[in-house]
Scaffold this active site. Structure first.
Site, mmCIF file in Angstrom:
data_model
loop_
_atom_site.group_PDB
_atom_site.id
_atom_site.type_symbol
_atom_site.label_atom_id
_atom_site.label_comp_id
_atom_site.label_asym_id
_atom_site.label_seq_id
_atom_site.Cartn_x
_atom_site.Cartn_y
_atom_site.Cartn_z
ATOM 1 N N TYR A 159 -12.280 -3.227 1.697
ATOM 2 C CA TYR A 159 -11.196 -3.367 1.142
ATOM 3 C C TYR A 159 -11.479 -2.048 -0.551
ATOM 4 C CZ TYR A 159 -7.094 -3.902 -2.197
ATOM 5 O OH TYR A 159 -5.937 -4.273 -2.933
ATOM 6 N N LYS A 163 -10.159 1.632 -1.233
ATOM 7 C CA LYS A 163 -9.565 2.308 -2.025
ATOM 8 C C LYS A 163 -9.935 2.984 -3.248
ATOM 9 C CE LYS A 163 -5.745 -0.889 -1.404
ATOM 10 N NZ LYS A 163 -4.360 -0.306 -1.762
HETATM 11 N N1 LIG Z 1 -0.959 -7.980 -4.455
HETATM 12 C C1 LIG Z 1 -2.244 -8.080 -5.613
HETATM 13 O O1 LIG Z 1 -2.954 -8.807 -6.705
HETATM 14 C C2 LIG Z 1 -3.156 -6.162 -5.577
HETATM 15 C C3 LIG Z 1 -4.118 -5.900 -6.292
HETATM 16 C C4 LIG Z 1 -4.123 -4.398 -6.282
HETATM 17 C C5 LIG Z 1 -3.194 -3.772 -5.651
HETATM 18 N N2 LIG Z 1 -2.023 -4.323 -4.979
HETATM 19 C C6 LIG Z 1 -2.194 -3.112 -3.919
HETATM 20 O O2 LIG Z 1 -0.528 -3.586 -3.921
HETATM 21 C C7 LIG Z 1 -0.523 -2.821 -2.522
HETATM 22 C C8 LIG Z 1 1.300 -3.572 -2.120
HETATM 23 O O3 LIG Z 1 0.524 -5.161 -2.230
HETATM 24 P P1 LIG Z 1 1.116 -6.386 -2.096
HETATM 25 O O4 LIG Z 1 -0.212 -7.549 -3.080
HETATM 26 O O5 LIG Z 1 2.616 -6.491 -2.480
HETATM 27 O O6 LIG Z 1 0.827 -7.029 -0.016
HETATM 28 P P2 LIG Z 1 1.845 -7.046 0.514
HETATM 29 O O7 LIG Z 1 2.202 -7.601 0.700
HETATM 30 O O8 LIG Z 1 0.930 -7.722 1.617
HETATM 31 O O9 LIG Z 1 1.905 -5.878 1.285
HETATM 32 C C9 LIG Z 1 1.836 -4.655 1.963
HETATM 33 C C10 LIG Z 1 2.449 -4.240 2.827
HETATM 34 O O10 LIG Z 1 1.469 -3.394 3.454
HETATM 35 C C11 LIG Z 1 1.619 -3.276 4.718
HETATM 36 N N3 LIG Z 1 1.345 -2.815 5.952
HETATM 37 C C12 LIG Z 1 0.045 -3.312 6.253
HETATM 38 N N4 LIG Z 1 -0.501 -2.384 7.116
HETATM 39 C C13 LIG Z 1 0.822 -1.235 7.609
HETATM 40 C C14 LIG Z 1 0.408 -0.301 8.648
HETATM 41 N N5 LIG Z 1 -0.262 -0.157 9.328
HETATM 42 N N6 LIG Z 1 1.795 0.139 7.931
HETATM 43 C C15 LIG Z 1 2.565 0.135 7.247
HETATM 44 N N7 LIG Z 1 2.476 -0.946 7.113
HETATM 45 C C16 LIG Z 1 1.393 -1.342 6.657
HETATM 46 C C17 LIG Z 1 2.649 -5.328 5.532
HETATM 47 O O11 LIG Z 1 3.725 -4.766 6.296
HETATM 48 P P3 LIG Z 1 3.294 -6.203 7.221
HETATM 49 O O12 LIG Z 1 4.770 -6.343 6.892
HETATM 50 O O13 LIG Z 1 4.142 -5.390 8.051
HETATM 51 O O14 LIG Z 1 2.330 -6.526 7.388
HETATM 52 C C18 LIG Z 1 3.142 -5.035 3.667
HETATM 53 O O15 LIG Z 1 4.944 -4.921 3.540
HETATM 54 C C19 LIG Z 1 -1.642 -2.556 -1.627
HETATM 55 O O16 LIG Z 1 -1.772 -1.061 -1.667
HETATM 56 C C20 LIG Z 1 -2.669 -2.785 -2.321
HETATM 57 O O17 LIG Z 1 -3.918 -3.249 -2.147
HETATM 58 C C21 LIG Z 1 -2.428 -5.725 -5.329
#
Ligand SMILES: NC(=O)c1ccc[n+]([C@@H]2O[C@H](COP(=O)([O-])OP(=O)(O)OC[C@H]3O[C@@H](n4cnc5c(N)ncnc54)[C@H](OP(=O)(O)O)[C@@H]3O)[C@@H](O)[C@H]2O)c1
Length: 237
Positions: A159, A163
């Site tokens: 991961y 990034k």
């Molecule tokens: N949550 C945190 O604390 C945090 C911290 C730092 C950065 N981020 C970043 O924030 C962003 C959003 O993450 P989140 O926290 O909202 O997590 P999340 O709810 O797991 O969202 C991730 C999304 O990516 C989609 N995805 C995965 N593989 C894919 C693919 N091959 N094609 C298209 N979509 C795909 C998933 O869709 P499916 O429903 O189909 O699986 C899901 O909708 C990410 O870039 C993550 O790295 C999050």
């Protein structure tokens, strides 16, 4: 009335992606809510339309599939005629507690395929349409873990590396775009910990609060390009 700006957000059926779509719709941007599952994407789009945002389209989009990314851009062109904002939000975090010396290489490659190559694929397919507008914005959603200073044993190797590579893609693209006459800014931003499926840590902020920290990079008239931010604060590379 002029045509509203149009945004595409990847991985937008849940979490931060959906909150970004809602915030963009509230700012009167037409939004393509995309997700791997067409029915989830249509369901999420219908939710925003019920909230009073008419210019919302639900589209199937898997960032690892070139046919899917290309078709999504074609559908946006057909429906809205333009694309002004691309948010590469889709990501996977599938190597928790792994170590760099032993992480399964299939997991490593699968992570980069979504988080890095998938984002670049999306950019490559979207840029021709984005270039036809006046100005455009690309936001790559990264993490504090992307910083080279954060490469400790406490972060997931696949991961974190994916990034960091996305940060490098951001810099390369920003340099390239600065040399042509397009007004397309590309930046990377970390939301910090967000209460989503990806992160169950107590005390994380809501997806809505996290989305609001990034909006300026998408909506302000003048923004930098090639930056790495948390809110408006630059983060160390
Ligand atoms: N949550 C945190 O604390 C945090 C911290 C730092 C950065 N981020 C970043 O924030 C962003 C959003 O993450 P989140 O926290 O909202 O997590 P999340 O709810 O797991 O969202 C991730 C999304 O990516 C989609 N995805 C995965 N593989 C894919 C693919 N091959 N094609 C298209 N979509 C795909 C998933 O869709 P499916 O429903 O189909 O699986 C899901 O909708 C990410 O870039 C993550 O790295 C999050």
């Amino acid at each position: 009335m002029s045509t509203p700006r149009v945004a595409l957000v990847t991985g937008a059926t849940t979490g931060l992606g959906f909150a970004l779509c809602r915030a963009l719709a509230q700012a009167e941007v037409a939004v393509a809510v995309t997700g791997r599952s067409r029915s989830d994407a249509e369901h999420a789009a219908a939710q925003l339309r019920r909230e009073g945002h008419e210019q919302v389209l639900g589209l199937a989009l898997d960032v690892t599939d070139p046919v899917s990314t290309s078709r999504a851009v074609t559908d946006i062109h057909r429906t809205f005629g333009r694309l002004d904002i691309l948010v590469n939000n889709a990501a996977v975090a599938i190597d928790p507690r792994a170590a760099a010396s032993t992480v399964a290489l299939e997991v490593f490659e699968a992570t980069l395929a979504v988080n890095t190559t998938g984002a670049l694929r999306m950019i490559q397919h979207a840029l021709p349409l984005m270039r036809t507008g006046g100005s455009a914005r690309i936001l790559n959603v990264v993490s504090h873990m992307a910083s080279l200073g954060e490469m400790t044993t406490s972060t997931s190797p696949a991961y974190a590396v994916s990034k960091t590579a996305l940060l490098a893609v951001t810099r390369k693209l920003a340099a390239e775009l600065a040399e042509d006459d397009s007004d397309i800014a590309v930046n990377a931003a970390s939301p910090g910990p967000v209460d989503t499926r990806m992160n169950y840590r107590p005390g994380a902020q809501s997806p809505e609060d996290a989305a609001s920290t990034m909006l300026w990079l998408l909506l302000d008239e003048k923004v930098p390009s090639g930056g790495f931010f948390h809110g408006r604060d630059p983060l160390p590379w």
